[in-house]
Structure formats: structure tokens, C-alpha cells
Design an enzyme around this catalytic site. Sequence first.
Site, mmCIF file in Angstrom:
data_model
loop_
_atom_site.group_PDB
_atom_site.id
_atom_site.type_symbol
_atom_site.label_atom_id
_atom_site.label_comp_id
_atom_site.label_asym_id
_atom_site.label_seq_id
_atom_site.Cartn_x
_atom_site.Cartn_y
_atom_site.Cartn_z
ATOM 1 N N LEU A 28 132.538 -18.732 17.055
ATOM 2 C CA LEU A 28 133.018 -17.971 15.894
ATOM 3 C C LEU A 28 132.056 -16.830 15.594
ATOM 4 O O LEU A 28 130.913 -16.834 16.050
ATOM 5 C CB LEU A 28 133.114 -18.907 14.696
ATOM 6 C CG LEU A 28 134.036 -20.122 14.893
ATOM 7 C CD1 LEU A 28 133.627 -21.276 13.998
ATOM 8 C CD2 LEU A 28 135.484 -19.740 14.657
ATOM 9 N N THR B 95 126.784 -17.158 18.154
ATOM 10 C CA THR B 95 125.432 -16.580 18.083
ATOM 11 C C THR B 95 125.054 -16.441 16.612
ATOM 12 O O THR B 95 125.563 -15.556 15.917
ATOM 13 C CB THR B 95 125.391 -15.196 18.772
ATOM 14 O OG1 THR B 95 125.820 -15.349 20.123
ATOM 15 C CG2 THR B 95 123.991 -14.611 18.745
ATOM 16 N N LYS C 227 118.896 -17.573 22.477
ATOM 17 C CA LYS C 227 119.994 -16.599 22.611
ATOM 18 C C LYS C 227 119.651 -15.291 21.887
ATOM 19 O O LYS C 227 119.883 -14.191 22.403
ATOM 20 C CB LYS C 227 121.291 -17.213 22.071
ATOM 21 C CG LYS C 227 122.427 -16.235 21.827
ATOM 22 C CD LYS C 227 122.965 -15.599 23.104
ATOM 23 C CE LYS C 227 124.030 -14.556 22.774
ATOM 24 N NZ LYS C 227 124.407 -13.728 23.915
ATOM 25 N N LYS D 284 125.704 -7.427 13.988
ATOM 26 C CA LYS D 284 125.476 -8.770 13.440
ATOM 27 C C LYS D 284 124.312 -9.451 14.178
ATOM 28 O O LYS D 284 123.433 -10.043 13.567
ATOM 29 C CB LYS D 284 126.773 -9.583 13.563
ATOM 30 C CG LYS D 284 126.741 -11.012 13.086
ATOM 31 C CD LYS D 284 126.443 -12.044 14.138
ATOM 32 C CE LYS D 284 127.400 -12.115 15.291
ATOM 33 N NZ LYS D 284 127.117 -13.182 16.259
HETATM 34 N N1 LIG Z 1 132.106 -11.054 23.213
HETATM 35 C C1 LIG Z 1 131.043 -11.377 23.904
HETATM 36 O O1 LIG Z 1 130.792 -10.808 24.983
HETATM 37 C C2 LIG Z 1 130.095 -12.476 23.462
HETATM 38 C C3 LIG Z 1 129.162 -12.957 24.392
HETATM 39 C C4 LIG Z 1 128.303 -14.001 24.019
HETATM 40 C C5 LIG Z 1 128.346 -14.506 22.733
HETATM 41 N N2 LIG Z 1 129.259 -14.013 21.833
HETATM 42 C C6 LIG Z 1 129.283 -14.614 20.484
HETATM 43 O O2 LIG Z 1 130.431 -15.463 20.437
HETATM 44 C C7 LIG Z 1 130.964 -15.476 19.094
HETATM 45 C C8 LIG Z 1 132.439 -15.036 19.159
HETATM 46 O O3 LIG Z 1 132.488 -13.739 19.737
HETATM 47 P P1 LIG Z 1 133.872 -13.052 20.176
HETATM 48 O O4 LIG Z 1 133.486 -11.863 20.989
HETATM 49 O O5 LIG Z 1 134.808 -14.084 20.718
HETATM 50 O O6 LIG Z 1 134.377 -12.551 18.737
HETATM 51 P P2 LIG Z 1 135.881 -12.267 18.224
HETATM 52 O O7 LIG Z 1 136.781 -11.927 19.334
HETATM 53 O O8 LIG Z 1 135.718 -11.309 17.099
HETATM 54 O O9 LIG Z 1 136.301 -13.704 17.649
HETATM 55 C C9 LIG Z 1 135.705 -14.226 16.491
HETATM 56 C C10 LIG Z 1 136.346 -15.539 16.124
HETATM 57 O O10 LIG Z 1 135.792 -16.019 14.875
HETATM 58 C C11 LIG Z 1 136.879 -16.266 13.964
HETATM 59 N N3 LIG Z 1 136.459 -16.069 12.581
HETATM 60 C C12 LIG Z 1 135.794 -15.022 12.052
HETATM 61 N N4 LIG Z 1 135.613 -15.201 10.730
HETATM 62 C C13 LIG Z 1 136.191 -16.383 10.413
HETATM 63 C C14 LIG Z 1 136.325 -17.120 9.205
HETATM 64 N N5 LIG Z 1 135.795 -16.689 8.050
HETATM 65 N N6 LIG Z 1 136.976 -18.306 9.250
HETATM 66 C C15 LIG Z 1 137.476 -18.774 10.426
HETATM 67 N N7 LIG Z 1 137.388 -18.132 11.601
HETATM 68 C C16 LIG Z 1 136.741 -16.940 11.594
HETATM 69 C C17 LIG Z 1 137.950 -15.278 14.387
HETATM 70 O O11 LIG Z 1 139.207 -15.640 13.825
HETATM 71 P P3 LIG Z 1 140.340 -14.513 13.617
HETATM 72 O O12 LIG Z 1 140.981 -14.336 14.980
HETATM 73 O O13 LIG Z 1 141.240 -15.097 12.602
HETATM 74 O O14 LIG Z 1 139.644 -13.262 13.152
HETATM 75 C C18 LIG Z 1 137.873 -15.438 15.899
HETATM 76 O O15 LIG Z 1 138.475 -16.644 16.324
HETATM 77 C C19 LIG Z 1 130.074 -14.538 18.276
HETATM 78 O O16 LIG Z 1 129.086 -15.297 17.609
HETATM 79 C C20 LIG Z 1 129.429 -13.631 19.335
HETATM 80 O O17 LIG Z 1 128.189 -13.113 18.910
HETATM 81 C C21 LIG Z 1 130.139 -13.007 22.174
#
Ligand SMILES: NC(=O)c1ccc[n+]([C@@H]2O[C@H](COP(=O)([O-])OP(=O)(O)OC[C@H]3O[C@@H](n4cnc5c(N)ncnc54)[C@H](OP(=O)(O)O)[C@@H]3O)[C@@H](O)[C@H]2O)c1
Length: 296
Positions: free
Chosen positions: A64, A95, A170, A243
Amino acid sequence: MKIGIAGTGRMGAAIAQRLLGLGHEVSVWNRTAEKTKPLTAAGAKPAATPSQLAASSEFVITILTDAAAIEATYHGKEGLLAGSVGGKLFIEMSTVRPETERKLSAKVRKRGGLMIECPVGGTIGPAKDGKLFGFVGGDVADVARARPLLEQMCRRVEHVGPVGAGASMKLAINLPLLVFWQAFGEALALCRPLGLDGARLIDIFADTSGGPNVLKNRGPALAAAIQGKDVGPVTVDIDAMRKDLRTMVEEAGALGASLPVTARALECYDQASGAGLGKGDITAIPVRWMKQVKSK
Ligand SMILES: NC(=O)c1ccc[n+]([C@@H]2O[C@H](COP(=O)([O-])OP(=O)(O)OC[C@H]3O[C@@H](n4cnc5c(N)ncnc54)[C@H](OP(=O)(O)O)[C@@H]3O)[C@@H](O)[C@H]2O)c1
């Protein structure tokens, strides 16, 4: 295995695809239910609430945005911890700060469940291919139980200590990477008057000690961005990386340390977001800085 995934954003959806492809029984929940549709079409079971997701799973994965999203998904009357979670193993992969993971772990244990953290390195492609790098924190026995599943998501699983240790690792890994994107923009500004083609510039940097590993994977997208072409789907957006930078600065403050270069990089990312690039790809960070200098 019966696996529940709460949070099917970019990373959660890619992980769900990977686990479905391996034949697991996968249930999904997302705050915006619409985003689970491609996964349910591919065989995942939809859960109406986080609590229902936990009830039908042995392992629950969460990935998330931030601490507020974790709070909203785990707690409350329909949260993951609302029902009976005795013996279930939660794998928290967001993260966030170490303290967020430690507090969550204590709450999960109080409810009779088990929790490890596994924030990851790597983006959507590696997540779909099971080639992430997992920074694991947790008790030895809990990590041993989760390991077969972690190894299906990650090319490398590093158990670095108790819950909280994975989050520290991380954040540390992302720090030079995120500072790099800004530093690279500054480097490009210096050599912009040469008028070299984007692909050639990336090739030169990637073959020297000025270029980190990320250029191997993101080099083509970066070359396209320098040339003003489409970089393809956004894998990591600027607001998400703001973030991460903010989280690093906060964590350092809690440790009594300062991160002056990181703090300044955050200001530059904030400016880029303020200029309307927040939801854009990370490659816009160096390109925006480069453009301070006129092209030939
Ligand atoms: N993208 C990358 O390359 C990457 C790599 C490594 C680590 N990460 C980490 O992995 C995590 C997710 O990244 P992502 O890229 O998948 O982000 P994303 O596509 O923006 O997805 C975020 C997720 O969190 C949910 N969310 C946000 N606020 C919420 C709330 N208040 N209540 C319930 N659900 C909520 C979103 O739901 P909705 O769909 O309803 O908004 C969605 O399912 C983050 O911590 C990021 O730093 C990302």
C-alpha cells in the site's frame, strides 16, 4: 496456498498476476474495487472487505501507499484484523518507516496473528516475473514459514533482522537511487550544450562509474525522455518517490541524524510535483533539470 492480497495498485496487481500464474488460490481486495477487475477476470476471487479477505486466506499480502493506507486497511470494523486471524501470516510489503511496521506487528500479534515485513526492490516487470529483491524483517520461525512464498515473488530474499529492519534497509537502498535521479539531471544540464543524442548519452554514462545499475533497466526510457518521446507506462511516479524521500528524512531525524543531500533532493522533487509532474514517470526529474540549459 490460499493467499489474500490487499492493495492491488501497480505492485499489488503485478504480484497477484505472478501468484495466479503459479496456480495459487488468490483473493483480492482494493479500496477502489474497479482495479481488481482484471485480476478477477484472470481467476482471482474478489473480497468485499479486508476482513473477508483475511478470513479466506492463510497468507495475507499488503502493498500500500503509506502508513495511513496501512492504518485504514488493517484497522476499523471491516479491517484485516477485525475478524479471527489466529495463525494467519501477514506479509507487509509497503515502503514505510520501521516504526510503522513494528507497531503493526505488535497489533497483529495481539490479535493472535503473525507478521513479517518484506518491502521490495524492483518495479512492475520484476514483480510480474517473481524477480523482486525482498528486504525481510521478522522472527526466524515466521520468516521460515513465509520463505517458500517469498521465493516465488523475489529473486533474492534477505532476512536482515526483526520487524523494522527490512524497512530500514529498503529506505537505505532507495536513498542513493532517488538522489541519483536529481544528480543525473544536474549532470545532463552540464553536457546539454554538446547536443548529443539521448541514447548515446545514456550509453556513455552506463559504461562509466557515473552510471548506476538503474541505467541498465531504465536507460531506454530515460533516453526517450531526454528526446522528448513517450517513456511508456509509468512504473514509479514522482509523488510516490517524494513520499519515500520524506520518509527517509523523517527516519533520519528520529535517529538523530541529518540527510542534507536527501533533503535538498526532496525540495527539487517537490518543485517538480508543484509544476504538475507528480503523477508522471520518475524520468521527468532529470529531464526537467536538464532543460534549464537550452539545447543546441
Ligand atoms: N511502483 C514501484 O515500482 C514500487 C517498487 C517498490 C516498492 N513500491 C512501494 O509499494 C507500495 C505500493 O506502490 P504502488 O506503485 O503499487 O502504488 P499504487 O499503484 O499507487 O498503489 C497504491 C495502493 O495503496 C492503496 N491505498 C492508498 N491509500 C489507501 C487508503 N487510505 N486506504 C486503502 N488503500 C489505500 C491504493 O488503493 P486505490 O487503488 O484505491 O488508490 C492502491 O491499492 C508503496 O509503498 C511503494 O513505495 C513501489
